[in-house]
Every structure is written in structure tokens, then in C-alpha cells.
Motif scaffolding. Structure first.
Motif: not given
Length: 251
Positions: A5-6, A9-10, A44, A49, A53-54, A57
Motif C-alpha cells: 500500500r505504501f 500510494s507513492q 493512502s 491504510a 501512514w497518511h 506520506h
């Protein structure tokens, strides 16, 4: 999986940024980095997530941009990454960071040990900050510490050298058979606690205790809780996984 997911998202954020640049968006420098971070945070969130995590990011690309202007040799970044990898190892997958048990908590766990000779497991033992003082206080007991990350494991190995009632292992505590222990101690995170409980119920024998530092098993009532004032600032949740008739708490 958190890592997937990381990365996703990137990638989504960078794809939008590159598309915007192709269309002539006036983005460069810090404005570009901040825009990418904001888009990654939104992606994210859309991917479900965890909330923290937000923020990660949002800050990641701006921090990389800021660091690039410091003139620091790339070798230092590699060294820092290597140290973090050695100590946090698979934390990105397990979502279990490195926590060290303090002396007051160790004293509280000591009071929970059986009065007779026993086998004790520290599942995710870090540097051995729990098992070493317990082993010194209870030479009649056998203590097993299992740690996956090579950095903490090596420190624990050196510090526990010569302690005959400590079995210090590097590996995955999930692969160990918990039926051999009278007490199992965990200091993990909220994420794996349901899985911890399932394994404990399946393998731990009657009369054996599961002690979780800080993180309760979701929807399961503990036998009792050692309050934070008596356990080094963190509550200890004490369970008897093999006990019959234990009903889950209804939400």
C-alpha cells in the motif's frame, strides 16, 4: 500488506504529478514535493491504510527534497538505512516496532511468574531487557528469548552470554510451539494481538499465562490487569488462554 500500500500510494501520487507536469503545471522544488506528499497521503487514505501512514506520506517526499539540499554524502544515508534495517527488520510487514521493557515492568512480570520452576518465553525479545534480569532473579526457571531483527538479537546475544538459564534465539516466534511454556510475555502492537490470542488458545496448556504489555487482546476479557502505576507506566494484561468458559467481551 502495508509495504504494498505504501509503494502503491507513492506510485499513484507520482503518476498524477508527472501527468500534471506534462500538462504544464508550474510545479518545482518544494511545491512539487509537497504536492506529491499530499497526493500520496490522499491515495493512502483511499487505500484504507492506517491514519498514521497518511502523515508519513505527507512528509516523506518533502523531507527527501529538504535532505537533498544539505550536501550530505550518500554513504551516510546508506549507513542510516542499514542501521534502521538491522533494528527494525520486518517491522514494515509485521507492524511491530522495537519496544524495550523497562526495569519496573520487569519487576511486575517477576511477580507473575509461577512460584515453582517454570519455562518462560519472551516473544519478540528485543535486546533481552526482560529475560536477563528475570533469569538473574529466578535461576530455577528457564527463559527463552526469540528475536527476529539481527541488531537487537546480536546485542542480546552478547549481553546474555554465559547466562545458563537463558536460551537466546534468532528467528520467528510464530514458528515456535507455545505448548512448552508456563508463561509467555509479549510487547508487540495492537495489530497482531488477535493472532497472538488464536495461537495461545490453540497451543498453550491449562494453567499457563499470557502476559501482554500495553496491548489488550481485542474483545477478550483478561483475567486481571496490572495497572500502569505498578508496571512501569504501562498496563499488563494477563490471560489464561486455555481456560474453559472464557467468553469474549461483546462490543
Amino acid at each position: 500488506m502495508p509495504l504494498i500500500r505504501f509503494v502503491l500510494s507513492q506510485l499513484i501520487a507520482w503518476a498524477v504529478i508527472f501527468a500534471a507536469l506534462k500538462l504544464g503545471a508550474p510545479l518545482s522544488g518544494f511545491a512539487l514535493a509537497l504536492s506529491q506528499g499530499a497526493l500520496a497521503a490522499l491515495a493512502s487514505r483511499a487505500l484504507g491504510a492506517p491514519r498514521w501512514w497518511h502523515a508519513f506520506h505527507l512528509a516523506f517526499t518533502p523531507l527527501v527534497w529538504a535532505a537533498s539540499g544539505l550536501g550530505i554524502s550518500a554513504g551516510w544515508y546508506l549507513a542510516a538505512f542499514t542501521v534502521l534495517a538491522l533494528f527494525y527488520w520486518t517491522s514494515f510487514r509485521t507492524q511491530v516496532p522495537l519496544f524495550l521493557t523497562n526495569a519496573a515492568t520487569t519487576d511486575a512480570v517477576l511477580d507473575l511468574l509461577p512460584k515453582k520452576s517454570a519455562r518462560v518465553l519472551d516473544a519478540g525479545a528485543g535486546t533481552g531487557s526482560l529475560v536477563r534480569p528475570l533469569a538473574a532473579a529466578r535461576p530455577d526457571c528457564q527463559f527463552v528469548g526469540i528475536e527476529a531483527a539481527p541488531g537487537p538479537w546480536l546485542i542480546g546475544r552478547l549481553l546474555a552470554a554465559g547466562t545458563t538459564n537463558v536460551d537466546w534465539r534468532r528467528g520467528d516466534f510464530w514458528a515456535d510451539d507455545w505448548a512448552a511454556y508456563d508463561l509467555i510475555y509479549t510487547f508487540l502492537s495492537p495489530v497482531p494481538m488477535a493472532e497472538v490470542w488464536a495461537k495461545a488458545q490453540a497451543q498453550m496448556r491449562p494453567g499457563a499465562r499470557l502476559v501482554s504489555n500495553s496491548f489488550a487482546v481485542p474483545a477478550v476479557a483478561p483475567d486481571f490487569i496490572v495497572p500502569a502505576t505498578e508496571a512501569g507506566g504501562r498496563e499488563l494484561y494477563v490471560y489464561s488462554p486455555a481456560a474453559k468458559g472464557k467468553a469474549p467481551i461483546k462490543g
